[in-house]
Design a protein around this motif. Structure first.
Motif, PDB file in Angstrom:
ATOM      1  N   PHE A 220       0.846  -1.193   0.000  1.00 35.53           N
ATOM      2  CA  PHE A 220       0.000   0.000   0.000  1.00 35.53           C
ATOM      3  C   PHE A 220       0.879   1.239   0.000  1.00 35.53           C
ATOM      4  CE2 PHE A 220      -2.690  -3.334   1.579  1.00 35.53           C
ATOM      5  CZ  PHE A 220      -3.935  -3.053   1.030  1.00 35.53           C
ATOM      6  N   ALA A 221       0.395   2.274  -0.693  1.00 35.04           N
ATOM      7  CA  ALA A 221       1.162   3.514  -0.815  1.00 35.04           C
ATOM      8  C   ALA A 221       0.215   4.696  -0.891  1.00 35.04           C
ATOM      9  CB  ALA A 221       2.038   3.465  -2.067  1.00 35.04           C
ATOM     10  N   GLN A 222       0.743   5.883  -0.608  1.00 38.29           N
ATOM     11  CA  GLN A 222      -0.029   7.099  -0.822  1.00 38.29           C
ATOM     12  C   GLN A 222      -0.344   7.228  -2.312  1.00 38.29           C
ATOM     13  OE1 GLN A 222      -1.264   9.210   1.400  1.00 38.29           O
ATOM     14  NE2 GLN A 222      -0.315   8.253   3.192  1.00 38.29           N
ATOM     15  N   GLY A 223      -1.511   7.791  -2.617  1.00 37.63           N
ATOM     16  CA  GLY A 223      -1.915   7.907  -4.018  1.00 37.63           C
ATOM     17  C   GLY A 223      -0.880   8.593  -4.885  1.00 37.63           C
ATOM     18  N   ALA A 224      -0.186   9.591  -4.320  1.00 34.32           N
ATOM     19  CA  ALA A 224       0.816  10.323  -5.093  1.00 34.32           C
ATOM     20  C   ALA A 224       2.012   9.457  -5.468  1.00 34.32           C
ATOM     21  CB  ALA A 224       1.290  11.543  -4.294  1.00 34.32           C
ATOM     22  N   HIS A 225       2.235   8.361  -4.708  1.00 35.62           N
ATOM     23  CA  HIS A 225       3.380   7.487  -4.959  1.00 35.62           C
ATOM     24  C   HIS A 225       2.979   6.186  -5.641  1.00 35.62           C
ATOM     25  CE1 HIS A 225       5.100   9.673  -1.224  1.00 35.62           C
ATOM     26  NE2 HIS A 225       5.436  10.312  -2.340  1.00 35.62           N
ATOM     27  N   TYR A 226       1.734   6.087  -6.063  1.00 38.38           N
ATOM     28  CA  TYR A 226       1.236   4.827  -6.629  1.00 38.38           C
ATOM     29  C   TYR A 226       2.106   4.337  -7.785  1.00 38.38           C
ATOM     30  CZ  TYR A 226      -1.796   1.578  -9.161  1.00 38.38           C
ATOM     31  OH  TYR A 226      -2.285   0.483  -9.827  1.00 38.38           O
ATOM     32  N   PHE A 227       2.358   5.195  -8.749  1.00 37.79           N
ATOM     33  CA  PHE A 227       3.087   4.768  -9.937  1.00 37.79           C
ATOM     34  C   PHE A 227       4.577   4.597  -9.648  1.00 37.79           C
ATOM     35  CE2 PHE A 227      -0.779   6.622 -11.712  1.00 37.79           C
ATOM     36  CZ  PHE A 227      -1.175   5.582 -12.538  1.00 37.79           C
ATOM     37  N   ASP A 228       5.109   5.338  -8.674  1.00 34.06           N
ATOM     38  CA  ASP A 228       6.499   5.114  -8.278  1.00 34.06           C
ATOM     39  C   ASP A 228       6.676   3.687  -7.757  1.00 34.06           C
ATOM     40  OD1 ASP A 228       7.196   7.741  -8.885  1.00 34.06           O
ATOM     41  OD2 ASP A 228       6.619   8.463  -6.900  1.00 34.06           O
ATOM     42  N   VAL A 229       5.733   3.261  -6.918  1.00 26.61           N
ATOM     43  CA  VAL A 229       5.799   1.902  -6.363  1.00 26.61           C
ATOM     44  C   VAL A 229       5.545   0.868  -7.454  1.00 26.61           C
ATOM     45  CG1 VAL A 229       4.703   0.298  -4.740  1.00 26.61           C
ATOM     46  CG2 VAL A 229       5.159   2.657  -4.045  1.00 26.61           C
ATOM     47  N   LYS A 230       4.540   1.120  -8.275  1.00 32.66           N
ATOM     48  CA  LYS A 230       4.143   0.139  -9.304  1.00 32.66           C
ATOM     49  C   LYS A 230       5.284  -0.172 -10.264  1.00 32.66           C
ATOM     50  CE  LYS A 230       0.647  -0.618 -12.911  1.00 32.66           C
ATOM     51  NZ  LYS A 230       0.158  -1.881 -12.368  1.00 32.66           N
ATOM     52  N   TYR A 231       6.056   0.847 -10.641  1.00 34.37           N
ATOM     53  CA  TYR A 231       7.078   0.630 -11.662  1.00 34.37           C
ATOM     54  C   TYR A 231       8.488   0.453 -11.103  1.00 34.37           C
ATOM     55  CZ  TYR A 231       3.401   1.806 -14.934  1.00 34.37           C
ATOM     56  OH  TYR A 231       2.234   1.800 -15.636  1.00 34.37           O
ATOM     57  N   SER A 232       8.664   0.618  -9.803  1.00 35.07           N
ATOM     58  CA  SER A 232       9.985   0.390  -9.212  1.00 35.07           C
ATOM     59  C   SER A 232      10.115  -1.007  -8.612  1.00 35.07           C
ATOM     60  CB  SER A 232      10.285   1.439  -8.139  1.00 35.07           C
ATOM     61  OG  SER A 232       9.401   1.316  -7.036  1.00 35.07           O
ATOM     62  N   LEU A 233       9.020  -1.552  -8.086  1.00 37.87           N
ATOM     63  CA  LEU A 233       9.094  -2.842  -7.395  1.00 37.87           C
ATOM     64  C   LEU A 233       9.511  -4.010  -8.285  1.00 37.87           C
ATOM     65  CD1 LEU A 233       6.145  -2.906  -4.826  1.00 37.87           C
ATOM     66  CD2 LEU A 233       8.586  -2.647  -4.402  1.00 37.87           C
ATOM     67  N   PRO A 234       9.019  -4.156  -9.517  1.00 34.92           N
ATOM     68  CA  PRO A 234       9.426  -5.326 -10.310  1.00 34.92           C
ATOM     69  C   PRO A 234      10.941  -5.452 -10.458  1.00 34.92           C
ATOM     70  CG  PRO A 234       7.521  -4.285 -11.312  1.00 34.92           C
ATOM     71  CD  PRO A 234       7.971  -3.377 -10.210  1.00 34.92           C
ATOM     72  N   GLN A 235      11.614  -4.354 -10.754  1.00 38.66           N
ATOM     73  CA  GLN A 235      13.067  -4.412 -10.889  1.00 38.66           C
ATOM     74  C   GLN A 235      13.729  -4.742  -9.553  1.00 38.66           C
ATOM     75  OE1 GLN A 235      14.917  -1.025 -12.768  1.00 38.66           O
ATOM     76  NE2 GLN A 235      16.929  -1.504 -11.893  1.00 38.66           N
TER      77      GLN A 235
END
Length: 266
Positions: free
Chosen positions: A228-243
């Motif tokens: 879970f993340a703050q809405g403002a960080h949603y895409f940062d988490v989504k695209y950083s975690l796989p790598q």
């Protein structure tokens, strides 16, 4: 001279009507302005409602008051207003039929501004288009996509269809599937994923991340990872975690499955 005398006779015979007409016009001008200001002020007192809607409603009320005043003035001078009202109604119907699409956008815009399923600054998916809401007018909604394109969507295409507002809740779950090979120690894989989640500054400790086996695929064990993340960080988490998960799996020697062709010699 005859014309001047006839005008003078008309004016003297309708002196009271002229006086009444002036009074009606002055009162109508004051009343229309007062009604519009009152409606606009009412809109400002409700932060949940958009002021644009109340400016529009105020203008409608103002013109309605002036129209009634005009009909009243004509009535003072003996003009048959019944046929005039019928003519205005017929003209309004014809204009309405000619502008059906525009009026449907207007009606949808009023509903969007009244019920506010999204606001300026929200990230939404509407009418098959996703983007950040840049502006909402009575006829269109302006979106800006991730690649910085402006998309203008007619309001009629938005209202009545599914609206996904990604910004409505401040905290969001970020779903991703991690595949590991059959034979992998699942506890070890989950512990490896937990290291990645703990190290990511944008992943919240509360609510706690969800990491569990979701399904058994044809060639892999599929693990659902939902931090879970703050809405403002949603895409940062989504695209950083796989790598980050991939790199951690390499360190921990956890096998990630990939398509293979096995050839057996006869």
């Amino acid at each position: 001279m005859e014309t001047m005398s006839s005008w003078g006779a008309w004016a003297s015979g309708n002196g009271m009507n002229i006086l009444y007409a002036i009074i009606i016009i002055l009162v109508a001008l004051w009343l229309s302005g007062f009604v519009k200001a009152m409606i606009v002020r009412m809109g400002k007192s409700y932060e949940a409602l958009d002021e644009t809607l109340f400016h529009f409603l105020g203008s409608l009320a103002r013109y309605a008051v002036l129209a009634f005043a005009g009909i009243a003035v004509l009535g003072r001078f003996g003009v048959e207003t019944t046929s005039l009202v019928a003519l205005i109604g017929a003209a309004g119907l014809a204009i309405g039929l000619a502008l059906q699409g525009t009026l449907s956008n207007l009606a949808a815009g009023v509903m969007l501004l009244m019920f506010r399923p999204f606001k300026v600054g929200d990230f939404v998916d509407v009418a098959g288009t996703g983007g950040k809401v840049e502006g909402i007018t009575l006829f269109t909604t302006d979106l800006v996509t991730f690649d910085n394109q402006q998309i203008i969507v007619p309001n009629a295409e938005i209202w009545g269809t599914k609206i996904t507002n990604h910004s409505h809740h401040p905290v969001r779950g970020v779903d991703m599937i991690v595949n590991v090979a059959y034979g992998t120690d699942i506890k070890k894989a989950k512990a490896s994923i937990a290291k990645v989640l703990e190290a990511n500054a944008n992943v919240l400790a509360e609510p706690a991340p969800f990491v569990e086996v979701e399904s058994l695929g044809a060639s892999s064990v599929d693990i659902l990872v939902r931090p879970f993340a703050q809405g403002a960080h949603y895409f940062d988490v989504k695209y950083s975690l796989p790598q980050e998960v991939y790199e951690q799996f390499k360190k921990d020697k956890i096998e990630i499955p990939f398509q293979q062709i096995v050839v057996h010699n006869a």
